[in-house]
Design a protein around this motif. Structure first.
Motif, short mmCIF file in Angstrom:
data_model
loop_
_atom_site.label_atom_id
_atom_site.label_comp_id
_atom_site.label_asym_id
_atom_site.label_seq_id
_atom_site.Cartn_x
_atom_site.Cartn_y
_atom_site.Cartn_z
N ALA A 609 -72.40 -58.23 -23.21
CA ALA A 609 -72.66 -56.79 -23.26
C ALA A 609 -71.63 -56.02 -22.45
N LYS A 610 -71.34 -56.50 -21.25
CA LYS A 610 -70.36 -55.81 -20.41
C LYS A 610 -68.96 -55.90 -21.02
N SER A 611 -68.65 -57.02 -21.62
CA SER A 611 -67.34 -57.19 -22.25
C SER A 611 -67.18 -56.25 -23.43
N VAL A 612 -68.23 -56.11 -24.24
CA VAL A 612 -68.18 -55.16 -25.35
C VAL A 612 -67.89 -53.76 -24.82
N ALA A 613 -68.60 -53.38 -23.76
CA ALA A 613 -68.41 -52.04 -23.19
C ALA A 613 -66.99 -51.88 -22.66
N GLU A 614 -66.47 -52.89 -22.00
CA GLU A 614 -65.13 -52.80 -21.43
C GLU A 614 -64.08 -52.65 -22.52
N VAL A 615 -64.23 -53.42 -23.58
CA VAL A 615 -63.27 -53.34 -24.69
C VAL A 615 -63.33 -51.97 -25.34
N LEU A 616 -64.55 -51.50 -25.66
CA LEU A 616 -64.68 -50.23 -26.37
C LEU A 616 -64.21 -49.05 -25.52
N SER A 617 -64.32 -49.16 -24.21
CA SER A 617 -63.97 -48.03 -23.36
C SER A 617 -62.51 -48.05 -22.90
N LEU A 618 -61.81 -49.17 -23.10
CA LEU A 618 -60.43 -49.26 -22.60
C LEU A 618 -59.39 -49.49 -23.68
N SER A 619 -59.78 -49.96 -24.84
CA SER A 619 -58.76 -50.33 -25.82
C SER A 619 -59.10 -49.84 -27.21
N GLY A 620 -58.44 -48.76 -27.62
CA GLY A 620 -58.60 -48.29 -28.98
C GLY A 620 -58.03 -49.27 -29.99
N TYR A 621 -56.95 -49.94 -29.61
CA TYR A 621 -56.31 -50.92 -30.50
C TYR A 621 -57.26 -52.08 -30.79
N THR A 622 -57.81 -52.66 -29.73
CA THR A 622 -58.71 -53.81 -29.91
C THR A 622 -60.01 -53.37 -30.56
N THR A 623 -60.47 -52.17 -30.24
CA THR A 623 -61.68 -51.66 -30.88
C THR A 623 -61.49 -51.57 -32.39
N ASP A 624 -60.32 -51.09 -32.81
CA ASP A 624 -60.04 -50.99 -34.24
C ASP A 624 -60.04 -52.38 -34.89
N LEU A 625 -59.44 -53.34 -34.21
CA LEU A 625 -59.46 -54.72 -34.72
C LEU A 625 -60.89 -55.23 -34.80
N LEU A 626 -61.69 -54.91 -33.79
CA LEU A 626 -63.06 -55.40 -33.74
C LEU A 626 -63.92 -54.77 -34.83
N LEU A 627 -63.69 -53.49 -35.10
CA LEU A 627 -64.45 -52.83 -36.15
C LEU A 627 -64.10 -53.39 -37.52
N ARG A 628 -62.87 -53.86 -37.67
CA ARG A 628 -62.49 -54.51 -38.93
C ARG A 628 -63.05 -55.92 -39.03
N GLN A 629 -63.25 -56.56 -37.86
CA GLN A 629 -63.74 -57.94 -37.83
C GLN A 629 -64.88 -58.03 -36.82
N PRO A 630 -66.01 -57.38 -37.11
CA PRO A 630 -67.09 -57.30 -36.11
C PRO A 630 -67.67 -58.64 -35.69
N ALA A 631 -67.51 -59.66 -36.52
CA ALA A 631 -68.03 -60.97 -36.14
C ALA A 631 -67.35 -61.50 -34.89
N GLY A 632 -66.16 -60.95 -34.57
CA GLY A 632 -65.45 -61.39 -33.37
C GLY A 632 -66.19 -61.08 -32.09
#
Length: 1013
Positions: A609-632
């Motif tokens: 949960a904390k890792s999800v929050a950290e990624v979403l709040s700090l990295s637009g690039y990785t967030t975009d990748l994650l939204l394309r591949q949410p299973a990650g």
């Protein structure tokens, strides 16, 4: 009796004497009847069963034969012809072979033996709800009190009343023990057993209070209620336990009535707990009252209200969770519950509440003697307390807003917590199954002597007897018992630590928990918006809209999101752009709302949960990748998932895709590239592993992707009509140096060679057209598309740049480099690294370019040209108005300065020093320092500046999703970059200082080493 002892190893030879004596007392050969022996052997301790039966029959005297009559179906027949009532006899022997305490009771009162042998309707444990009234009636009646009287007074007082009450209690307990021991699946009825024991305790207190009332308050002036706490309050009492209570008095009581009420309470406690004509029942423990043992034994309702409102400590509210009126004045008891129980559900918001509960649990474990800890089934790790504390903490935190989970009973609470999504249903089932099993074991440990005990015996024989009392079928060994107990303890420990230390619990009772609660209740929305704004949300109304969308409804998704969202809002606010993070979380949740694993992971894994929050709040690039591949998201539950994939395994995966899909494999290859790019970027954002390894990992991934794609394109385009040829891809620039970032184009050159050196002009033209199509298709098909990242191949560094042919033959490269090659091209070739294609051509191309990039001697003219070109770049290519101190590539002391310095050393010395023959900057720099071509200190200065500039470029790309030309000047961007590079909150200016200092030092080294200043 020799026949008996030869039949079994369970019935010991020492029992033979007891059985002979039993036959003498009964006057018939019961104890040698094979049917009797079979049942005796089945008891947990046949020796104890035989001795117990003998003791009881001896105590019964002349009435002993009645026992034989009670277990025969037709007493007119001889024993040999009659059928024994096997269930009834098994019931009797089971008690005698398990509980010495119950045998002692029957020895004292042999006339109670029929109560064991005959069913007792008020103790049928299949209907526990009916037991409370039945037991109260029975125990009040035995002391001569009227159960219908709202304030019953006993007719039998003093020792007579005590004797009657304690005997009636033991008779009822005897009946329950028998029911419990003969149950085929004791773990399935253990909740009923606990309820009956609790109701029996409540009835005993009511009867004891009736005696005390008759003795001390015959006029009925004392309106006193007894409130049970702990296991009695929760209706989960075990056989032997202190019974926790508090005494509450009507608020209108005078001082005289208060004094008399105290006497009544003391007398009630003595009736139940003090030594007397019959063994005491259990200790009435009043230590949980306000101020503990130092406080008044009896308090008025108003005093209780004041205490819990203004004085009570956090742990006292946890104890209050299980409060239940069990005896005395009904209206006072109901007032106590109605007034004080609501305070329980606000207690979790008190400062230090959750940490206090955690500390209390750790303290209990720490106080267990080391020799007992492995055998402690109640207080030890993975024991009953871990289940209870886990359930209670979840209730106290989430029960503030969810009335459905407000129950004092552990098993009921677990069912409700699982049903409402606070723990997984499977986890709730594990807890429940373990709790039931451990409660059965605890009961079987206590039943023999009716003593407080929760230790597994360390004696092998006692462990064997315990196991035979726990298991009714299958293997009944001590080893099986210990194996099951330890397995349950491991499961409980895992779940307890996962739940008990969830960070979402802390957040749920904090500021953002109040925000979510307020929105769902529809109250204090402006206050919620103000709180969000205070924590950095720029659009609090928009944030509240997202919160509403995420938590509205009673779906399992909404229920779980309500639990985790306060923590996520906290963590988002720790980032740089919490609004963006909340929107991204909403989009991610929409993608995964039907995935049970996602909700479970968010709720149960603080790391994820904390890792999800950290990624979403700090990295637009990785967030975009994650939204394309949410299973990650699933990788975030264990950082081992983010480790670099084994290159051989990854290569085998890509090769398998090509074999299975042929020409169509590029889509799957790009999906693999996107997946692994996400893995690398997650590792980077979360600071897992060495950041310096990221460029190499990205480069290796690009190598593999281009290699597989080239194979697929050739499968698609090559045919029998195409002349045979070799084709290779040469990586250049940062890709060639294995130094790419998320921002890098893939600089490339293409080379091919016909297999037939004597091709005619037409065939050559056809082949040239074909290989150009190969290169173009490779570049086109590798580009990013919807749902998958891609690779942008850039061939501008080829000979003659955009004016030259896209693909050259090997012989064309030979001719060009022999006649036209310039010093800057030799410098560019220092980064040339073949990555895909035919190995023989790769080897020949490498042999072709090595003399150019590693010349025997660098002429003065060439040196001057390189220096002049570098100076021109600084003057002409740096964007207008750009700050030379901050530009990451062309600025003073930045990437260009370091790389040109290192490349000049390579051009001058790599011919003689093989260690310099590398396409990567830092390995070449280390090799130069090792050979004293540059001082170690100067090399460190250059390496520090180069690494920091590289890291800043990647960090800005991670944050914004676009390339950065310069060290950010915008505060938010600078702050995010610093966070991504491991700086603490507010470290943006520290990063700025570090960068400017590092590049200033690197520029000084460069001017000396490159220009010779």
């Amino acid at each position: 009796m020799a026949r008996l002892t030869s039949r079994t190893s369970v019935v010991s030879s020492s029992a033979a004497r007891f059985l002979d004596e039993i036959n003498e007392i009964l006057g018939q050969p019961l104890a040698t009847d094979s049917r009797f022996i079979d049942l005796l052997e089945a008891t947990p301790d046949p020796h104890a069963a035989a001795l117990g039966l003998l003791r009881i029959l001896e105590a019964a005297g002349d009435s002993a034969p009645q026992f034989l009559e009670s277990i025969r179906s037709d007493s007119t027949l001889p024993l040999a012809e009659d059928e024994l009532d096997r269930p009834l006899l098994a019931r009797a022997l089971g008690v005698m072979g398990t509980s010495e305490s119950m045998v002692d009771h029957l020895v004292r009162h042999p006339d109670s033996l029929p109560k064991l042998m005959e069913p007792s309707p008020y103790l049928m444990i299949s209907t526990p709800d009916a037991s409370a009234a039945s037991l109260r009636t029975a125990l009040l009646t035995c002391v001569g009190a009227d159960p219908e009287d709202p304030a019953p007074t006993a007719g039998h007082l003093g020792e007579d009343g005590i004797r009657r009450l304690r005997r009636a209690y033991r008779d009822a307990q005897l009946r329950l023990v028998a029911d419990d021991l003969v149950a085929e699946a004791p773990e399935e009825i253990v909740d009923h057993v606990m309820a009956v024991l609790s109701d029996l305790a409540a009835a005993a207190m009511d009867a004891a209070l009736a005696i005390a009332r008759a003795e001390l308050d015959p006029d009925g002036d004392v309106h006193l209620a007894v409130i049970a706490l702990g296991k009695t309050g929760a209706r989960e009492l075990n056989y032997v336990s202190d019974v926790d209570v508090v005494f509450v008095l009507d608020s209108a009581s005078t001082d005289e009535v208060r004094d008399r009420a105290t006497e009544v309470a003391q007398r009630m406690r003595a009736i139940l707990s003090d030594a007397g004509p019959e063994p005491a029942l259990w200790e009435v423990d009043t230590a949980l009252r306000p101020e503990g043992k130092a406080g008044a034994l009896v308090r008025t309702m108003s005093e209780f209200t004041h205490y819990y409102a203004d004085v009570a400590k956090n742990w006292e509210f946890q104890a209050l969770l299980k409060a239940r009126p069990v005896a005395g004045d009904t209206s006072v008891g109901e007032e106590f519950v109605d007034t004080l129980l609501p305070l329980v559900w606000d207690a979790a918001s008190r400062q230090g509440f959750i940490d206090g509960i955690r500390a209390m649990r750790r303290r209990v474990v720490d106080l267990i003697p080391a020799a007992e800890a492995p055998r402690q089934i109640k207080l030890g790790r993975g024991g009953l307390r871990d289940v209870e504390f886990s359930a209670q903490l979840l209730q106290l935190v989430h029960g503030r807003t969810d009335e459905d989970i407000r129950t004092p009973n552990t098993l009921v609470a677990l069912d409700e917590l699982g049903e409402h999504g606070y723990i997984g249903k499977e986890d709730a089932a594990v807890f429940s199954t373990a709790y039931r099993f451990m409660r059965v074991v605890e009961h079987r440990v206590q039943i023999p002597r009716m003593l407080r005990n929760a230790l597994i015996p360390d004696d092998e024989d006692k462990l064997r007897i315990l196991a035979r009392s726990v298991f009714t079928s299958g293997s009944r060994t001590g080893s099986r018992l210990e194996e099951m107990r330890k397995d349950f303890a491991r499961q409980v420990t895992r779940l307890h630590e996962q739940i008990f230390y969830r960070p979402i619990l802390d957040a749920a009772v904090g500021v953002h928990g109040a925000v979510v609660d307020a929105h769902n209740r529809g109250t204090s929305l402006q206050a919620a918006a103000d709180r969000l704004q205070a924590f950095g949300y720029r659009d609090p109304q928009g944030a509240l809209a997202h919160i509403k969308a995420l938590t509205t409804g009673m779906s399992r998704t909404a229920l779980v999101i309500k639990q985790v969202l306060p923590a996520l809002l906290d963590w988002f606010s720790d980032g740089v752009e919490p609004d963006t993070a909340l929107l991204a979380f909403r989009r991610l949740t929409d993608s995964l709302s039907s995935s049970g694993w996602f909700l479970k992971m968010l709720r149960d894994s603080g790391l994820a949960a904390k890792s999800v929050a950290e990624v979403l709040s700090l990295s637009g690039y990785t967030t975009d990748l994650l939204l394309r591949q949410p299973a990650g998201v699933a990788w975030l539950d264990n950082y081992d998932n983010l480790s670099s994939r084994d290159p051989k395994a990854l290569a085998a995966e890509v090769s398998g895709l090509v074999k299975r899909h042929g020409a169509k494999a590029i889509t799957q290859i790009r999906e693999t590239y996107s997946r692994e790019l996400l893995r690398i970027s997650l590792r980077d954002v979360l600071g897992v592993g060495e950041r310096a390894e990221i460029p190499g990992d990205l480069s290796a991934l690009m190598d593999l992707t281009v290699r597989g794609a080239l194979e697929a394109v050739r499968i698609d385009l090559d045919d029998d009509a195409t002349p045979g040829y070799e084709f290779s891809v040469i990586a250049m620039g940062r890709w060639g140096g294995s130094e790419i970032g998320y921002f890098s184009d893939a600089d490339v050159m293409f080379v091919y060679r016909p297999l037939d050196a004597n091709l005619g002009a037409e065939a050559k033209a056809k082949l040239s057209k074909h290989v150009n199509k190969i290169a173009l298709q490779l570049a086109t098909r590798l580009k990013a598309s919807e749902g998958a990242q891609g690779v942008d191949l850039d061939a501008d560094l080829r000979p003659e740049g955009k004016n030259g042919p896209l693909v050259r033959t090997f012989s064309s490269y030979e001719a060009y480099y022999a006649k036209w090659s310039q010093p800057w091209e030799a410098q560019a070739l220092l980064r040339a690294r073949p990555v895909a294609g035919d190995e023989r051509l790769i080897d020949d191309f490498t042999r072709l370019i090595d003399p150019l990039r590693y010349p025997v001697e660098m002429t003065t003219k060439a040196l001057t040209q390189v220096r002049t070109l570098k100076a021109r770049m600084e003057d002409e290519r740096l964007p207008r108005n750009a700050d030379k101190r901050r530009h990451l590539k062309l600025g003073r002391g930045s990437l260009s300065d370091v790389e040109w310095t290192v490349q000049l050393i390579q051009l001058q010395h790599a011919h003689d020093i093989p260690e310099l023959r590398t396409t990567s900057t830092l390995p070449a720099l280390r090799a130069a320092a090792a050979r004293d071509l540059i001082s170690a200190d100067d090399a460190d200065e250059l390496a520090t500046a180069w690494q920091l500039a590289t890291d800043v470029r990647s960090a800005v790309m991670l944050f914004r999703g676009r390339t950065a030309q310069a060290l950010p000047a915008d505060y938010s961007e600078l702050e995010a970059t610093a966070r991504l590079l491991g700086y603490p909150a507010g470290g943006g200016h520290d990063l700025e200082d570090d960068y400017l200092r590092a590049t200033r030092h690197a520029r000084a080294v460069m001017e000396h080493s490159f220009y010779g200043f």
